[in-house]
Each structure stands twice: as C-alpha cells, then as structure tokens.
Design a protein around this motif. Structure first.
Motif, PDB file in Angstrom:
ATOM      1  N   LYS A  10       0.815  -1.221   0.000  1.00 22.51           N
ATOM      2  CA  LYS A  10       0.000   0.000   0.000  1.00 22.51           C
ATOM      3  C   LYS A  10       0.851   1.276   0.000  1.00 22.51           C
ATOM      4  O   LYS A  10       0.336   2.362  -0.242  1.00 22.51           O
ATOM      5  N   LYS A  11       2.146   1.112   0.266  1.00 27.97           N
ATOM      6  CA  LYS A  11       3.047   2.266   0.195  1.00 27.97           C
ATOM      7  C   LYS A  11       3.626   2.286  -1.220  1.00 27.97           C
ATOM      8  O   LYS A  11       4.807   1.994  -1.444  1.00 27.97           O
ATOM      9  N   ASN A  12       2.740   2.636  -2.169  1.00 27.36           N
ATOM     10  CA  ASN A  12       3.075   2.347  -3.572  1.00 27.36           C
ATOM     11  C   ASN A  12       3.214   3.577  -4.456  1.00 27.36           C
ATOM     12  O   ASN A  12       3.005   3.505  -5.662  1.00 27.36           O
ATOM     13  N   SER A  13       3.578   4.690  -3.878  1.00 30.75           N
ATOM     14  CA  SER A  13       3.738   5.897  -4.697  1.00 30.75           C
ATOM     15  C   SER A  13       5.164   6.068  -5.214  1.00 30.75           C
ATOM     16  O   SER A  13       5.434   6.968  -6.013  1.00 30.75           O
ATOM     17  N   GLN A  14       6.099   5.223  -4.743  1.00 25.21           N
ATOM     18  CA  GLN A  14       7.493   5.311  -5.192  1.00 25.21           C
ATOM     19  C   GLN A  14       7.981   3.914  -5.568  1.00 25.21           C
ATOM     20  O   GLN A  14       7.446   2.909  -5.084  1.00 25.21           O
ATOM     21  N   PRO A  15       9.005   3.835  -6.442  1.00 25.74           N
ATOM     22  CA  PRO A  15       9.549   2.512  -6.793  1.00 25.74           C
ATOM     23  C   PRO A  15       9.990   1.776  -5.526  1.00 25.74           C
ATOM     24  O   PRO A  15      10.772   2.316  -4.736  1.00 25.74           O
ATOM     25  N   PRO A  16       9.501   0.562  -5.295  1.00 28.05           N
ATOM     26  CA  PRO A  16       9.793  -0.109  -4.017  1.00 28.05           C
ATOM     27  C   PRO A  16      11.210  -0.697  -3.926  1.00 28.05           C
ATOM     28  O   PRO A  16      11.754  -0.807  -2.831  1.00 28.05           O
TER      29      PRO A  16
END
Length: 329
Positions: free
Chosen positions: A139-145
């Motif tokens: 869910k912390k998906n606004s940046q390349p993981p």
C-alpha cells in the motif's frame, strides 16, 4: 331548492378546466420521460421498491469498477511474473553454459556480467507500475519499491507488506496483487523474496529518495538465486554453479506457483463480474416493469383527456355567455 349562482358556475368551470390541464401536463411529462413514476406521490407503494433496486444497481456498478481495477492489477502482475520466469529460464541457460568445464575463468566472468544485468532486470520488474501505483510495493506504492545499491549490489525495499485489496461484493475485500516481499520470518516468500531482519542495522541503508528513512535488504527469492550464481561464476566455483542450476529450477517453480495464484484470483474476479452483470440485467428488467411507460396506453389517455379538456372549455364558454340582456326578452 338551492340557488346556483353564476359565481359558483364560474369557479367550478375553472376548477374542472385546471384539473384537466394538470392531467394533460402529467401525461405529457410521463410520455416525455418514458416513465410512469416521476415522483414519490405518483405511486408511494412502488417508490421504495424502485429506490432499493436503483441502490443495488448503483452498488453493483461500483463493485464492477473495483473488479476492473483489480483485474488491471492482476493482469499487469501476471505479465511481470511471466517475464520473471523467462529471465530465470535465460539465467538457467547461462548457468548451464557456465557449468561447462571447457570454459575458462574469463568466460565465466563474462557470463557473471550477464547475470548481473538480469538482477537489474528483476529490480526493474519489481518496480512495475500501473496508473502511477507500483504493483509490488504493497500500500506504500507511490514510489519505486526496489532499489539496488550501486556500492554493494544488494537490493533494498522501501514499500510495505500490506496487500492491495478491492471490495468486490458487500463486506468482502479481495486481494488483487501479488506480494512483492513478505515480512522477516514469514513462512511464505513474496515474488522477490523476504525482508531481512529490520532490527539488524547491517540490513538497512538510508533511503536516497526519502531522507531520514531507512530501506531494508531483500533476501531469498530469485534475486538471491541470481546473486549467488553471479558470485559463483566470478569465483569459478563449479560446485556452486551446479547448485545454482537446482536453485534456479526451484525459483522457476516458485514463480510458477505465484503466477497460478494470480491466475486463480483473476478467474475469481471475472466470475464475480459476470455474476454482477447478470444481476444488473435482471434488476434493470425489474425496474423497467415497475416504472417504464406504456406508450400506447398513455397516448390514448392523453387523447381522451384532451377531448375532455376541449369539451369543458366549450361548455364553460357557453355557460358564461349569459348576460342581463338574456333576461330582458
């Protein structure tokens, strides 16, 4: 005998004419809207039913949109998993070449370089996105993981391990992603492995995109298999290279299992979507039976009412023509 005054005749005539006009207006409104129920007062007994059906249709349409979004996630994840499988198969081909005893150390180092590029390719696949959201970042998906440290070659993770879910039926949230990684100590690995012990400072580095935050090292999974293969090729470790062949087979099997799970979830969503479409078609039919206009009936009623209206106008005109001169003959 009760006396009937001109005023009474006038008032009654106006009231009847107004009633006919109102009925004509209502019939024309129903014909124009193609519905018989335009407001709650038209049919209080059926209005609540119409509202309940419309509410269900609206809710189903939202579920259908959630399913479309979930299917987009799953289809993209399936494509990424397919490419991961192909990358691992290519790595196995290279490992087989590296296991050839006729190759020299320089040849194996050259193969190791190719494997290193495949690790980069896996990191890029781990950063696959859809509509600005990263598929394997939880869910912390606004940046390349995923991030590969150029200094050490290790891969680190900045996402979280929460699953992405969509509500597809009432009260049911369904997972529409494939876990990129799982928490340290988890029994099952994610697509790219598991997180190393986050309490060990050696497993963390500063996040270059988010000052003050840490990233945790990824262990296990296909990334570690390729990393081990690269090191064994660089070190001319023939025994290790042969072990990597077995590890690659296991990694390919694991990716296949992940892909089958994604396919099963896709199938489930498609089945629910088909069910919702069928349900909405039946509800639209129910709605049509309740409120849709019968044009033939309404047209006949409108013609009859117009005839009555014209007659009332004619009669009223004749009645109101009476004057004092009529009584002087």
């Amino acid at each position: 005998m009760r006396r009937v005054s001109n005023m009474m005749i006038t008032n009654n005539s106006i009231r009847y004419i107004q009633n006919n006009l109102q009925r004509s207006a209502r019939l024309q409104e129903q014909i124009a809207a193609e519905k018989t129920i335009l407001r709650p007062s038209d049919n209080p007994g059926q209005v609540s039913h119409v509202m309940a059906v419309n509410s269900t249709i609206s809710r189903n349409e939202q579920y259908s949109r959630n399913i479309d979004d979930g299917l987009a996630y799953l289809n993209q994840a399936d494509a990424a998993l397919g490419t991961i499988g192909e990358t691992l198969s290519d790595a196995k081909t290279l490992a087989s070449q590296g296991a050839n005893s006729h190759l020299g150390n320089d040849d194996r180092k050259a193969i190791a370089e190719q494997i290193d590029k495949q690790i980069d390719a896996l990191v890029d696949l781990g950063n696959s996105s859809l509509g600005g959201k990263y598929l394997f970042a939880g869910k912390k998906n606004s940046q390349p993981p995923f991030y590969r440290d150029p200094a050490t070659g290790e891969v680190y993770y900045r996402g979280d391990t929460q699953r992405v879910k969509r509500e597809i039926v009432s009260g049911s949230n369904y997972e529409v992603d494939a876990a990129g990684v799982t928490d340290f100590g988890s029994a099952n690995a994610g697509v790219f492995g598991t997180l190393a012990d986050p309490t060990d400072p050696a497993n963390q580095i500063d996040d270059p995109l988010n000052p003050g935050q840490k990233m945790t090292k990824v262990t296990g999974g296909p990334l570690e298999v390729l990393k081990n293969l690269r090191e064994r090729l660089q070190n001319d470790d023939m025994t290790g290279i042969n072990e990597s062949l077995g590890e690659l087979d296991e990694a390919i099997d694991v990716e296949l299992v992940q892909r089958v799970a994604v396919g099963a979830r896709t199938k489930h969503l498609q089945a629910v979507q088909s069910q919702l479409d069928d349900q909405n078609a039946k509800l639209q039919e129910v709605l049509s039976n309740i409120q849709d206009a019968d044009f033939t009936k309404l047209t006949v009623e409108a013609a009859q009412n117009d005839l009555v209206y014209q007659a009332s106008l004619l009669v009223s005109t004749k009645l109101l023509q009476t004057s004092l001169l009529n009584y002087l003959d």
